[in-house]
Design an enzyme around this catalytic site. Sequence first.
Site, short mmCIF file in Angstrom:
data_model
loop_
_atom_site.label_atom_id
_atom_site.label_comp_id
_atom_site.label_asym_id
_atom_site.label_seq_id
_atom_site.Cartn_x
_atom_site.Cartn_y
_atom_site.Cartn_z
N ARG A 1 62.04 59.87 52.08
CA ARG A 1 60.90 60.56 52.70
C ARG A 1 60.54 61.86 51.97
O ARG A 1 59.41 62.33 52.03
CB ARG A 1 61.14 60.85 54.19
CG ARG A 1 59.93 61.57 54.81
CD ARG A 1 59.99 61.74 56.32
NE ARG A 1 61.28 62.16 56.79
CZ ARG A 1 61.73 63.42 56.72
NH1 ARG A 1 61.00 64.38 56.20
NH2 ARG A 1 62.93 63.71 57.17
N TYR B 1 33.94 58.12 50.86
CA TYR B 1 34.67 56.92 51.29
C TYR B 1 34.66 56.89 52.83
O TYR B 1 34.89 57.92 53.47
CB TYR B 1 36.10 56.98 50.75
CG TYR B 1 36.97 55.88 51.27
CD1 TYR B 1 36.79 54.57 50.85
CD2 TYR B 1 37.96 56.14 52.21
CE1 TYR B 1 37.57 53.55 51.35
CE2 TYR B 1 38.76 55.13 52.71
CZ TYR B 1 38.55 53.84 52.28
OH TYR B 1 39.34 52.82 52.78
N ASP C 1 38.09 63.37 45.07
CA ASP C 1 38.67 62.03 45.13
C ASP C 1 38.25 61.32 43.84
O ASP C 1 37.08 61.01 43.65
CB ASP C 1 38.14 61.33 46.39
CG ASP C 1 38.68 59.92 46.55
OD1 ASP C 1 39.02 59.29 45.53
OD2 ASP C 1 38.74 59.44 47.70
N LYS D 1 43.86 51.28 44.15
CA LYS D 1 42.71 50.75 43.39
C LYS D 1 43.04 50.73 41.90
O LYS D 1 43.93 50.01 41.49
CB LYS D 1 41.46 51.58 43.72
CG LYS D 1 41.29 51.90 45.20
CD LYS D 1 40.96 50.68 46.06
CE LYS D 1 41.03 50.98 47.54
NZ LYS D 1 40.28 52.12 48.02
#
Length: 386
Positions: free
Chosen positions: A51, A105, A177, A202
């Site tokens: 984590r 987005y 982004d 992506k």
Amino acid sequence: MDKKKHTFNTKVIHAGEPDPRIEGAVNVPIFQSSTFEFEGQTDYNALKYIRLNNTPNHIVLHKKIAAIEGGEKALVTSSGMSAITTTLLTFLKNGDHLLANNTLYGGTADYIKNDLPDYGIEVDFIDSADPTSWEEKIKPNTKVVYVETITNPLMEIGALDKIVAFANQNNLISMIDNTLASPALFCPVQHGFDISLHSATKYLNGHTDIVAGAIIGNEQHMSMITSKLNHLGGSLDPHACYLLHRGIKTLSIRMERQCKSALLIAKFLENHKKVKLVNYPGLVSSSSHNRAKELLCGFGGMLSFIIEGGVEAADAFIGKLDIPISTASLGGVESLITRPVQTSHSLLSDDELEFAGIDKALIRLSVGIEAVDDLIDDMSQALDAI
Ligand SMILES: *Cc1c(COP(=O)(O)O)cnc(C)c1O
């Protein structure tokens, strides 16, 4: 040779790799261990634990991604949305104000509009292509300006260099982004942006087999974001790290093919009598063409278009295609096609769609690495068949 001097195509393969190699392994193996032996660390964030994003599979990715985007540090996260939300929450607090581009987005737009106000964070929208309109939106509590390199689904490119200057003048953190461009086409931090964000799902990964995110920035910002991510818990699993690492190695070769094919497909569509409009920054007809030439190293693998006959014809066309797969998402080796209003942008109301200039009949294509002649033949037969 100084590894810093290597160019992009070499860095995607060699940057950040362990030196010396682990047991001589040419490929970094998967370290499927949640926790690692205590080594006397004095900082909580340095305890080796999945984590806390610091296992060998995380570290190699952090170094590689920082090197290919030209940033001081990078961090991988459990998804693009976790990269975006964690970064926004690091720099925005109750009473702060955010300026964001008016097309974003869908998940980001929805989060900014509907979730951030619950934390007492205000937002106003700007047109990133119109610098004269930004100044009047600034408030004494504005902290962050947020844009995307290439907007989805209209494939527009804002005045990105002017966004950086505007952020510097007004003491704002600039976030971008960079998913649709990928570092193969644009390295935001090298252009002066404070923070670059990715849905690594992506282009960075490119194989439609994982969900992941990435964040790139300077040491001070990245240390703040790391603490926040360690609290929020959006860490990437070692197996997904391994797949992302493997995917990144072919980024430059994939993107090269995808840019070339997308331009040929855009030109084919623009000249077809059943096609009304094509959005692709590589076309001279695109309002973003000059900015794309100036700012990016390529025009990208994504385009959108409208054919005669509205929504019905669009759906019939998608149905007649043999190669592209009808689905949301993008940036994979396989061509993916969708009508964004049905998928990626289905959260938007009619008013919001109109405001963003998104026609219901718009079709979006993410060009894969198949033979471009096959893709064009396929589009041609599908257009003939409707
Ligand atoms: C897909 C996408 C996201 C969200 O990423 P996930 O990995 O699905 O969480 C964010 N920004 C852009 C531009 C995207 O295409």
